[in-house]
Design a protein around this motif. Structure first.
Motif, PDB file in Angstrom:
ATOM      1  N   LEU A 140      -2.291  56.263  10.609  1.00 14.81           N
ATOM      2  CA  LEU A 140      -3.389  55.481  10.027  1.00 14.81           C
ATOM      3  C   LEU A 140      -4.587  55.448  10.972  1.00 14.81           C
ATOM      4  CD1 LEU A 140      -4.388  53.722   7.694  1.00 14.81           C
ATOM      5  CD2 LEU A 140      -3.411  51.752   8.883  1.00 14.81           C
ATOM      6  N   LEU A 141      -4.344  55.335  12.273  1.00 15.36           N
ATOM      7  CA  LEU A 141      -5.451  55.355  13.234  1.00 15.36           C
ATOM      8  C   LEU A 141      -6.142  56.720  13.257  1.00 15.36           C
ATOM      9  CD1 LEU A 141      -3.815  53.334  16.135  1.00 15.36           C
ATOM     10  CD2 LEU A 141      -5.603  52.572  14.563  1.00 15.36           C
ATOM     11  N   CYS A 169      -8.227  56.925  10.155  1.00 19.53           N
ATOM     12  CA  CYS A 169      -9.477  56.170  10.286  1.00 19.53           C
ATOM     13  C   CYS A 169     -10.505  56.934  11.114  1.00 19.53           C
ATOM     14  CB  CYS A 169      -9.200  54.806  10.908  1.00 19.53           C
ATOM     15  SG  CYS A 169      -8.320  53.686   9.808  1.00 19.53           S
ATOM     16  N   ILE A 194     -11.968  59.452   8.820  1.00 24.04           N
ATOM     17  CA  ILE A 194     -12.931  58.829   7.905  1.00 24.04           C
ATOM     18  C   ILE A 194     -14.261  58.605   8.609  1.00 24.04           C
ATOM     19  CG2 ILE A 194     -13.475  56.685   6.670  1.00 24.04           C
ATOM     20  CD1 ILE A 194     -10.560  56.607   5.786  1.00 24.04           C
ATOM     21  N   ALA A 195     -14.219  58.113   9.850  1.00 23.61           N
ATOM     22  CA  ALA A 195     -15.455  57.916  10.616  1.00 23.61           C
ATOM     23  C   ALA A 195     -16.176  59.241  10.819  1.00 23.61           C
ATOM     24  CB  ALA A 195     -15.142  57.257  11.957  1.00 23.61           C
TER      25      ALA A 195
END
Length: 127
Positions: free
Chosen positions: A12-13, A16, A19-20
């Motif tokens: 998940l990290l 993320c 996504i950034a």
């Protein structure tokens, strides 16, 4: 092929961070003038090559991150992390040798270090 949001913390990290990276890439792709201005750069009068460079770099960032989101493979996350790690290394070289030691550069270095650490930490099993 299904799109899913990871439930494992490490993935998940890394997700993320991807996504950034997509958001950063799309911003540079569709608003190159603003992206260049935020980076402290400007396009010379009478030329447009700077916009083309910003758009193509943004497209690269967005493209590799979108593939990472869709494929959800650790080796693609490793590519994102490796790219940001080398970008952070280049920024450190600039801080030391170019006299560009500013609060803005330190903040961007921190962001690049985080965007490198999250996917690399997942890919190598630390997260």
């Amino acid at each position: 092929m299904e799109f899913y949001i990871p439930t494992e913390t490490g993935e998940l990290l890394a997700f993320c961070a991807a996504i950034a990276t997509v958001l950063f890439g799309l911003f540079a792709l569709f608003a190159p003038g603003t992206a260049l201005k935020l980076a402290g750069l400007q396009v010379r009068d009478g030329t447009r090559e700077g916009y083309a460079f910003a758009r193509s770099a943004g497209g690269f960032y967005a493209g590799i991150a979108i593939v990472a989101l869709l494929m959800a493979q650790s080796w693609i996350y490793m590519a994102i992390g490796g790219g940001f790690a080398l970008a952070a290394f280049g920024r450190i070289l600039s801080l030391m040798s170019d006299g560009s030691f500013t609060l803005k550069n330190l903040a961007v270095l921190g962001a690049q270090a985080v965007l490198a650490a999250l996917p690399l930490g997942y890919a190598f099993g630390f997260l």
